[in-house]
Write a protein that holds these residues in place. Structure first.
Motif, mmCIF file in Angstrom:
data_model
loop_
_atom_site.group_PDB
_atom_site.id
_atom_site.type_symbol
_atom_site.label_atom_id
_atom_site.label_comp_id
_atom_site.label_asym_id
_atom_site.label_seq_id
_atom_site.Cartn_x
_atom_site.Cartn_y
_atom_site.Cartn_z
ATOM 1 N N LEU A 158 15.057 -5.850 -5.677
ATOM 2 C CA LEU A 158 14.283 -5.536 -4.471
ATOM 3 C C LEU A 158 12.865 -5.097 -4.821
ATOM 4 O O LEU A 158 11.909 -5.498 -4.152
ATOM 5 C CB LEU A 158 14.993 -4.466 -3.642
ATOM 6 N N GLY A 159 12.714 -4.274 -5.850
ATOM 7 C CA GLY A 159 11.384 -3.855 -6.280
ATOM 8 C C GLY A 159 10.526 -5.053 -6.648
ATOM 9 O O GLY A 159 9.349 -5.128 -6.295
ATOM 10 N N GLY A 160 11.119 -6.015 -7.366
ATOM 11 C CA GLY A 160 10.385 -7.224 -7.729
ATOM 12 C C GLY A 160 9.991 -8.041 -6.517
ATOM 13 O O GLY A 160 8.860 -8.544 -6.434
ATOM 14 N N LEU A 161 10.904 -8.178 -5.561
ATOM 15 C CA LEU A 161 10.592 -8.950 -4.352
ATOM 16 C C LEU A 161 9.530 -8.261 -3.503
ATOM 17 O O LEU A 161 8.646 -8.920 -2.948
ATOM 18 C CB LEU A 161 11.864 -9.183 -3.529
ATOM 19 N N VAL A 162 9.602 -6.948 -3.396
ATOM 20 C CA VAL A 162 8.576 -6.213 -2.644
ATOM 21 C C VAL A 162 7.231 -6.322 -3.358
ATOM 22 O O VAL A 162 6.200 -6.526 -2.727
ATOM 23 C CB VAL A 162 8.995 -4.747 -2.421
ATOM 24 N N ALA A 163 7.227 -6.234 -4.680
ATOM 25 C CA ALA A 163 5.980 -6.365 -5.440
ATOM 26 C C ALA A 163 5.386 -7.750 -5.253
ATOM 27 O O ALA A 163 4.164 -7.888 -5.135
ATOM 28 C CB ALA A 163 6.221 -6.080 -6.917
ATOM 29 N N GLU A 164 6.226 -8.782 -5.193
ATOM 30 C CA GLU A 164 5.738 -10.138 -4.917
ATOM 31 C C GLU A 164 5.021 -10.175 -3.585
ATOM 32 O O GLU A 164 4.009 -10.821 -3.440
ATOM 33 C CB GLU A 164 6.902 -11.132 -4.862
ATOM 34 N N SER A 165 5.553 -9.446 -2.619
ATOM 35 C CA SER A 165 4.972 -9.494 -1.285
ATOM 36 C C SER A 165 3.679 -8.693 -1.185
ATOM 37 O O SER A 165 2.850 -8.970 -0.348
ATOM 38 C CB SER A 165 5.975 -8.981 -0.241
ATOM 39 N N VAL A 166 3.511 -7.729 -2.052
ATOM 40 C CA VAL A 166 2.322 -6.894 -2.009
ATOM 41 C C VAL A 166 1.229 -7.481 -2.884
ATOM 42 O O VAL A 166 0.056 -7.418 -2.568
ATOM 43 C CB VAL A 166 2.657 -5.446 -2.455
ATOM 44 N N GLY A 167 1.605 -8.046 -4.000
ATOM 45 C CA GLY A 167 0.625 -8.587 -4.929
ATOM 46 C C GLY A 167 0.272 -7.546 -5.976
ATOM 47 O O GLY A 167 0.552 -6.361 -5.832
ATOM 48 N N ALA A 168 -0.331 -8.007 -7.022
ATOM 49 C CA ALA A 168 -0.694 -7.120 -8.125
ATOM 50 C C ALA A 168 -1.927 -6.297 -7.780
ATOM 51 O O ALA A 168 -2.765 -6.707 -6.981
ATOM 52 C CB ALA A 168 -0.945 -7.947 -9.386
ATOM 53 N N ALA A 169 -2.039 -5.150 -8.419
ATOM 54 C CA ALA A 169 -3.213 -4.293 -8.232
ATOM 55 C C ALA A 169 -4.412 -4.942 -8.912
ATOM 56 O O ALA A 169 -4.259 -5.663 -9.894
ATOM 57 C CB ALA A 169 -2.946 -2.927 -8.836
ATOM 58 N N PRO A 170 -5.607 -4.705 -8.430
ATOM 59 C CA PRO A 170 -6.790 -5.256 -9.084
ATOM 60 C C PRO A 170 -6.867 -4.791 -10.529
ATOM 61 O O PRO A 170 -6.432 -3.689 -10.867
ATOM 62 C CB PRO A 170 -7.951 -4.688 -8.271
ATOM 63 N N GLU A 171 -7.446 -5.640 -11.401
ATOM 64 C CA GLU A 171 -7.516 -5.325 -12.820
ATOM 65 C C GLU A 171 -8.277 -4.045 -13.101
ATOM 66 O O GLU A 171 -7.976 -3.338 -14.052
ATOM 67 C CB GLU A 171 -8.178 -6.482 -13.577
ATOM 68 N N ASP A 172 -9.290 -3.729 -12.306
ATOM 69 C CA ASP A 172 -10.094 -2.552 -12.564
ATOM 70 C C ASP A 172 -9.525 -1.293 -11.928
ATOM 71 O O ASP A 172 -10.108 -0.230 -12.040
ATOM 72 C CB ASP A 172 -11.541 -2.781 -12.112
ATOM 73 N N ALA A 173 -8.373 -1.403 -11.269
ATOM 74 C CA ALA A 173 -7.780 -0.215 -10.647
ATOM 75 C C ALA A 173 -7.286 0.721 -11.740
ATOM 76 O O ALA A 173 -6.630 0.303 -12.678
ATOM 77 C CB ALA A 173 -6.628 -0.614 -9.736
ATOM 78 N N ARG A 174 -7.618 1.977 -11.635
ATOM 79 C CA ARG A 174 -7.186 2.974 -12.617
ATOM 80 C C ARG A 174 -6.200 3.922 -11.954
ATOM 81 O O ARG A 174 -6.368 4.298 -10.806
ATOM 82 C CB ARG A 174 -8.382 3.769 -13.134
#
Length: 180
Positions: A145-161
């Motif tokens: 479920l975490g993986g599927l939810v992450a797919e739906s949200v998308g990755a954080a920007p590369e410069d996000a700290r």
């Protein structure tokens, strides 16, 4: 793709949910019976935990009371309403539409469920990502479920700290400052 649910009555929802209307969210469909020991001991508590752990705009849990035995005892909406109240279940729960001959209900047939508890997980597009009969480990389900939810949200920007400092849940070390 999963078929649409064939439900005769819904609880805990102002309007009957449809799988088509839930596209864009991960859907966890938990099929159960009130008198199923595995459902009461494992499946329903797990469904309740999933319902409470994930944001509703990302994931929705639907219960499906699918009665294929003991129809006289479990078949009434009143009995299920009392059960929902006693177990404090607060996610939407539907009664799988009987087939008319008091055999295997229609959604159970359409989804080819082998019994209860059963779990069907749909991705944002409505594709079946898990079709499981019996108890499933919380960690295995949570990872999926975490993986599927992450797919739906998308990755954080590369410069996000990540945040620095401490909060109620964790402490982060200060980032290294560039050499001068």
């Amino acid at each position: 793709m999963a078929l649409e649910l064939r439900v005769s009555h819904w609880f805990n929802t102002p309007a009957p949910p449809t799988l088509a209307a839930l596209r864009g969210r991960v859907v966890v469909l938990h099929a159960f019976q009130m008198l199923c020991p595995g459902c009461v001991a494992h499946g329903l508590p797990q469904a309740q935990r999933v319902h409470r752990c994930f944001p509703a705009e990302q994931l929705v849990v639907l219960g499906l009371h699918t009665v294929f035995e003991h129809h006289a005892v479990m078949g009434s909406a009143e009995a299920l309403q009392a059960f929902i109240h006693e177990y404090r279940l607060d996610f939407p729960i539907g009664i799988d539409q009987p087939d008319g001959a008091q055999g295997v209900p229609l959604t159970m047939q359409a989804l080819q469920l082998r019994g209860t508890p059963s779990l069907v997980v749909l991705d944002r597009q409505g594709g079946v990502r898990l079709h499981h009969f019996g108890a499933i480990d919380d960690l295995r389900l949570g990872a999926l479920l975490g993986g599927l939810v992450a797919e739906s949200v998308g990755a954080a920007p590369e410069d996000a700290r990540p945040p620095q400092g401490c909060d109620d849940g964790a402490c982060m070390p200060p980032s290294a400052s560039p050499a001068s």
